[in-house]
Write a protein that holds these residues in place. Structure first.
Motif, PDB file in Angstrom:
ATOM      1  N   GLY A  57      57.294 -11.534  -1.838  1.00  0.00           N
ATOM      2  CA  GLY A  57      57.420 -10.101  -1.558  1.00  0.00           C
ATOM      3  C   GLY A  57      58.346  -9.376  -2.500  1.00  0.00           C
ATOM      4  O   GLY A  57      59.056  -8.458  -2.094  1.00  0.00           O
ATOM      5  N   VAL A  58      58.339  -9.762  -3.766  1.00  0.00           N
ATOM      6  CA  VAL A  58      59.270  -9.192  -4.739  1.00  0.00           C
ATOM      7  C   VAL A  58      58.577  -8.115  -5.568  1.00  0.00           C
ATOM      8  O   VAL A  58      57.490  -8.337  -6.106  1.00  0.00           O
ATOM      9  N   SER A  59      59.216  -6.966  -5.655  1.00  0.00           N
ATOM     10  CA  SER A  59      58.805  -5.925  -6.586  1.00  0.00           C
ATOM     11  C   SER A  59      59.995  -5.650  -7.491  1.00  0.00           C
ATOM     12  O   SER A  59      60.917  -4.918  -7.129  1.00  0.00           O
ATOM     13  N   ALA A  60      59.994  -6.278  -8.682  1.00  0.00           N
ATOM     14  CA  ALA A  60      61.148  -6.236  -9.581  1.00  0.00           C
ATOM     15  C   ALA A  60      60.686  -5.918 -11.000  1.00  0.00           C
ATOM     16  O   ALA A  60      60.505  -6.830 -11.826  1.00  0.00           O
ATOM     17  N   PRO A  61      60.492  -4.651 -11.301  1.00  0.00           N
ATOM     18  CA  PRO A  61      60.016  -4.308 -12.647  1.00  0.00           C
ATOM     19  C   PRO A  61      60.950  -4.768 -13.757  1.00  0.00           C
ATOM     20  O   PRO A  61      60.493  -5.070 -14.869  1.00  0.00           O
ATOM     21  N   GLU A  62      62.268  -4.820 -13.469  1.00  0.00           N
ATOM     22  CA  GLU A  62      63.211  -5.248 -14.504  1.00  0.00           C
ATOM     23  C   GLU A  62      63.030  -6.726 -14.846  1.00  0.00           C
ATOM     24  O   GLU A  62      63.510  -7.189 -15.884  1.00  0.00           O
TER      25      GLU A  62
ATOM     26  N   ASN B  98      63.655 -16.513   0.666  1.00  0.00           N
ATOM     27  CA  ASN B  98      64.413 -16.700  -0.565  1.00  0.00           C
ATOM     28  C   ASN B  98      63.641 -16.150  -1.765  1.00  0.00           C
ATOM     29  O   ASN B  98      62.758 -15.311  -1.612  1.00  0.00           O
ATOM     30  N   ASP B  99      64.000 -16.599  -2.984  1.00  0.00           N
ATOM     31  CA  ASP B  99      63.464 -16.084  -4.240  1.00  0.00           C
ATOM     32  C   ASP B  99      62.387 -17.008  -4.818  1.00  0.00           C
ATOM     33  O   ASP B  99      62.340 -18.202  -4.470  1.00  0.00           O
ATOM     34  N   PRO B 100      61.585 -16.510  -5.756  1.00  0.00           N
ATOM     35  CA  PRO B 100      60.570 -17.364  -6.377  1.00  0.00           C
ATOM     36  C   PRO B 100      61.130 -18.597  -7.077  1.00  0.00           C
ATOM     37  O   PRO B 100      60.430 -19.608  -7.201  1.00  0.00           O
ATOM     38  N   ASP B 101      62.382 -18.535  -7.583  1.00  0.00           N
ATOM     39  CA  ASP B 101      62.906 -19.689  -8.326  1.00  0.00           C
ATOM     40  C   ASP B 101      63.759 -20.611  -7.473  1.00  0.00           C
ATOM     41  O   ASP B 101      64.386 -21.536  -7.999  1.00  0.00           O
ATOM     42  N   PHE B 102      63.777 -20.392  -6.143  1.00  0.00           N
ATOM     43  CA  PHE B 102      64.586 -21.279  -5.312  1.00  0.00           C
ATOM     44  C   PHE B 102      63.943 -22.669  -5.241  1.00  0.00           C
ATOM     45  O   PHE B 102      62.775 -22.820  -4.898  1.00  0.00           O
ATOM     46  N   GLY B 103      64.734 -23.678  -5.589  1.00  0.00           N
ATOM     47  CA  GLY B 103      64.298 -25.059  -5.432  1.00  0.00           C
ATOM     48  C   GLY B 103      63.356 -25.584  -6.489  1.00  0.00           C
ATOM     49  O   GLY B 103      62.851 -26.704  -6.362  1.00  0.00           O
ATOM     50  N   VAL B 104      63.119 -24.816  -7.559  1.00  0.00           N
ATOM     51  CA  VAL B 104      62.196 -25.306  -8.590  1.00  0.00           C
ATOM     52  C   VAL B 104      62.943 -26.186  -9.591  1.00  0.00           C
ATOM     53  O   VAL B 104      64.170 -26.126  -9.705  1.00  0.00           O
TER      54      VAL B 104
ATOM     55  N   PHE C 271      65.435 -15.544 -11.142  1.00  0.00           N
ATOM     56  CA  PHE C 271      66.042 -14.833 -10.019  1.00  0.00           C
ATOM     57  C   PHE C 271      67.375 -15.467  -9.612  1.00  0.00           C
ATOM     58  O   PHE C 271      67.704 -15.564  -8.440  1.00  0.00           O
ATOM     59  N   GLY C 272      68.149 -15.873 -10.614  1.00  0.00           N
ATOM     60  CA  GLY C 272      69.486 -16.376 -10.329  1.00  0.00           C
ATOM     61  C   GLY C 272      69.580 -17.860 -10.089  1.00  0.00           C
ATOM     62  O   GLY C 272      70.660 -18.353  -9.755  1.00  0.00           O
ATOM     63  N   GLY C 273      68.468 -18.591 -10.193  1.00  0.00           N
ATOM     64  CA  GLY C 273      68.524 -20.027  -9.947  1.00  0.00           C
ATOM     65  C   GLY C 273      68.844 -20.315  -8.491  1.00  0.00           C
ATOM     66  O   GLY C 273      68.219 -19.774  -7.581  1.00  0.00           O
ATOM     67  N   ARG C 274      69.846 -21.134  -8.255  1.00  0.00           N
ATOM     68  CA  ARG C 274      70.222 -21.427  -6.873  1.00  0.00           C
ATOM     69  C   ARG C 274      70.804 -20.205  -6.177  1.00  0.00           C
ATOM     70  O   ARG C 274      70.714 -20.073  -4.952  1.00  0.00           O
ATOM     71  N   ARG C 275      71.406 -19.283  -6.943  1.00  0.00           N
ATOM     72  CA  ARG C 275      72.031 -18.110  -6.322  1.00  0.00           C
ATOM     73  C   ARG C 275      70.964 -17.120  -5.888  1.00  0.00           C
ATOM     74  O   ARG C 275      70.172 -16.633  -6.676  1.00  0.00           O
ATOM     75  N   MET C 276      70.954 -16.803  -4.603  1.00  0.00           N
ATOM     76  CA  MET C 276      69.979 -15.857  -4.087  1.00  0.00           C
ATOM     77  C   MET C 276      70.265 -14.454  -4.596  1.00  0.00           C
ATOM     78  O   MET C 276      71.412 -14.029  -4.670  1.00  0.00           O
ATOM     79  N   THR C 277      69.208 -13.748  -4.974  1.00  0.00           N
ATOM     80  CA  THR C 277      69.323 -12.325  -5.283  1.00  0.00           C
ATOM     81  C   THR C 277      68.997 -11.530  -4.019  1.00  0.00           C
ATOM     82  O   THR C 277      68.569 -12.090  -2.995  1.00  0.00           O
ATOM     83  N   TYR C 278      69.149 -10.212  -4.100  1.00  0.00           N
ATOM     84  CA  TYR C 278      68.820  -9.380  -2.936  1.00  0.00           C
ATOM     85  C   TYR C 278      67.335  -9.475  -2.595  1.00  0.00           C
ATOM     86  O   TYR C 278      66.948  -9.324  -1.438  1.00  0.00           O
ATOM     87  N   TYR C 279      66.485  -9.789  -3.579  1.00  0.00           N
ATOM     88  CA  TYR C 279      65.061  -9.930  -3.312  1.00  0.00           C
ATOM     89  C   TYR C 279      64.775 -11.080  -2.339  1.00  0.00           C
ATOM     90  O   TYR C 279      63.713 -11.121  -1.719  1.00  0.00           O
ATOM     91  N   GLY C 280      65.710 -12.027  -2.259  1.00  0.00           N
ATOM     92  CA  GLY C 280      65.511 -13.172  -1.380  1.00  0.00           C
ATOM     93  C   GLY C 280      65.905 -12.946   0.065  1.00  0.00           C
ATOM     94  O   GLY C 280      65.592 -13.762   0.935  1.00  0.00           O
TER      95      GLY C 280
END
Length: 557
Positions: free
Chosen positions: A141-146, A167-173, A183-192
């Motif tokens: 559910g992320v809308s992140a043009p940047e 969480n974010d698309p890159d969590f746990g990959v 999206f910050g790796g392990r660190r969650m962004t606000y999108y998560g």
């Protein structure tokens, strides 16, 4: 019976005695641990009934806080010389589940509230019905043009149910995954955060939003996610964001049944959602149905505000804050206890705030105004701080910083302090300098995937551009002087597994508060320095809120 003000004054006399009493293990710190412990013992006692907003427990809590603020020599910090600032909430509880199912091709998957789904409404009304609403899988559910990322594409969510991954698309990959670190790796962004996902669904016209619960990705188990099934609080008249009719969590096992019924595998969908070319799609002919009765009430609650007025720049403010509310009365636990005392979360944080106030009052008056806020409704969604941020008593443009204490570790002195939400503001360098003066270092979050930067009251101000710092003991295990990082991690795990948001978060006479005192003293030193300077900490380029702060720069010249 409710204690009178004079009775609380008597309690205050006991605290005043603690302030001058010898403190076992005290190494010269200006923070009185005996006073902090006694503050928590009182606020977490059964007499305060778990400090739920709008209850007799709130009345006792607010009276107690005003008494303490008065004893400390603070001035009333609310509007028109008041100690409190009103927060009107809408409180709803689902009282009757007449229908709650997912259906496809005549096959109905029935669900039990609290077991398979935790659903509630921020649009408080007596009856909510959702009939044959299509279910749309929106990935993360992320809308992140940047970041050149858009999960929604051209799909129309009006009248539909948005089903999110947590969480974010890159969590746990894996590190070599194409999306790793985006999206910050392990660190969650606000999108998560689930709050972002609910808001995004509402902006797009969805009738309901559900986040698939996964323990590691959420940062807590299903027992926490479903701890108050069907209950919701919202700021009344909140104009800052729209709300879906129904929102909540879907148990992972139930989510697997949903997507299987539509002909998919959840693990395959999760994999697909981690690619740039993913776009939201309707899950076959799966339809969501709900027919729910709710009880709705208006809750009048209070933030409690005290201040020390600045001598030369009183219109520039530094804010220290914690939340006074906890979870009130719950179902009996195995020991028959019903009070959810909220000792560490967050009576201990407020005890630290009061110690900072006591120390500042004992010295020369600061040049800038220092505000001490005890928020309501944090456990209901940061509502007290959000109501304040929507209509602040002190302009956010000239708020220098907010320092928030919410859960402090009770396992003894540490060699470090944990940095929550790295990359946000210049306050991080100031904290590193203050920690070095204590002989400590700064360590990154041990659990950045939990997104704690977005889960405490400071965030209501952060999202509007105010520089903030949060100290939260469960952000990662400290490097304890006795036992090192391993012991710190064990304390965090023990608190989250056994005490977090339940009857076990109780006052303990055996707490070792030396580490908590270190963190309180850190904020004391930083507050004192900023309150007697002309510095304006700035947001870093990596902060998603930098533009908001820059837009108000003229107010700080």
């Amino acid at each position: 019976m409710i204690k009178t003000l004079s009775a609380w004054m008597s309690a205050g006399m006991v605290l005043a005695a603690c302030q001058t009493a010898p403190v076992a293990g005290d190494d010269g710190s200006p923070i009185n641990m005996a006073t902090m412990s006694e503050t928590v013992r009182i606020m977490a006692s059964d007499e305060f009934m778990g400090r739920a907003p709008g209850t007799e427990g709130e009345t006792k809590t607010v009276d107690y806080l005003i008494t303490r603020y008065t004893e400390l020599g603070l001035e009333p910090g609310g509007r028109n010389g008041a100690w409190t600032d009103a927060v009107t909430m809408k409180h709803s509880v689902i009282t009757d589940v007449r229908t709650l199912s997912a259906n496809q091709d005549g096959h109905a998957i029935e669900m039990a509230q609290g077991r398979d789904i935790e659903i509630s409404s921020a649009n408080a009304r007596g009856v909510i019905r959702v009939e044959d609403a299509p279910v749309v899988f929106v990935g993360f559910g992320v809308s992140a043009p940047e970041r050149d990322w858009d999960d929604f594409g051209d799909i129309d969510l009006k009248g539909k149910v948005a089903l999110f991954l947590v969480n974010d698309p890159d969590f746990g990959v894996a590190e070599d995954h194409a999306v790793s670190g985006l999206f910050g790796g392990r660190r969650m962004t606000y999108y998560g955060r689930w709050a972002y996902k609910f808001e995004e669904a509402a902006r797009r016209g969805a009738v309901a939003a559900l986040v698939i619960h996964e323990t590691k990705a959420a940062g807590y188990g299903w027992n926490v996610a479903a701890s108050s099934p069907g209950e919701n609080y919202a700021v009344a008249g909140n104009k800052s964001k729209a709300s879906v009719d129904l929102q909540g969590w879907l148990h992972e096992d139930m989510a697997r049944q949903w997507v299987a019924q539509a002909g998919y595998e959840l693990d395959d969908l999760r994999t697909a959602a981690r690619t740039r070319d993913f776009t939201a799609f309707t899950l076959g002919d799966l339809r969501f149905n709900a027919d729910l009765a709710l009880s709705v009430e208006t809750v009048e609650s209070q933030n409690v505000l005290g201040k020390i007025s600045g001598t030369t720049r009183p219109d520039e403010t530094i804010m220290l804050s914690g939340h006074w509310d906890a979870y009130g009365i719950g179902e009996p636990d195995a020991q028959g206890r019903v009070v959810m005392p909220g000792a560490n979360d967050d009576a201990l944080g407020l005890a630290g705030i009061m110690e900072i106030a006591r120390n500042l009052k004992a010295g020369p008056a600061p040049e800038r105004t220092v505000v001490f806020a005890a928020w309501t409704g944090e456990e209901s969604g940061l509502l007290g701080s959000e109501a304040y941020a929507q209509d602040p008593v002190y302009p956010l443009e000239t708020t220098v910083a907010n320092f928030t204490l919410d859960i402090l570790q009770t396992a003894g002195p540490a060699n470090d302090v944990i940095q929550v939400g790295e990359g946000q503001s210049d306050l991080e360098e100031l904290m590193a300098a203050a920690a070095a003066a204590q002989g400590r270092t700064v360590s990154p979050e041990g659990l950045p995937e939990n997104g704690l930067f977005y889960r405490a009251d400071h965030f209501s101000l952060a999202r509007r551009g105010v520089p903030v710092l949060l100290i939260m003991g469960i952000a990662g295990g400290s490097d304890l002087k006795d036992g090192g990082r391993e012991a710190g991690d064990a304390w965090v795990k023990g608190f989250i597994d056994n005490r977090y948001h339940n009857q076990n978060d109780a006052w303990d006479a055996d707490w070792d508060l030396r580490g908590a005192a270190q963190d309180v003293e850190l904020f004391l030193d930083m507050t004192r320095d900023l309150a007697n300077s002309t510095e304006w900490p700035e947001l870093k380029p990596t902060s998603e809120f930098k533009g908001l702060r820059e837009a108000s720069a003229a107010a700080r010249k």
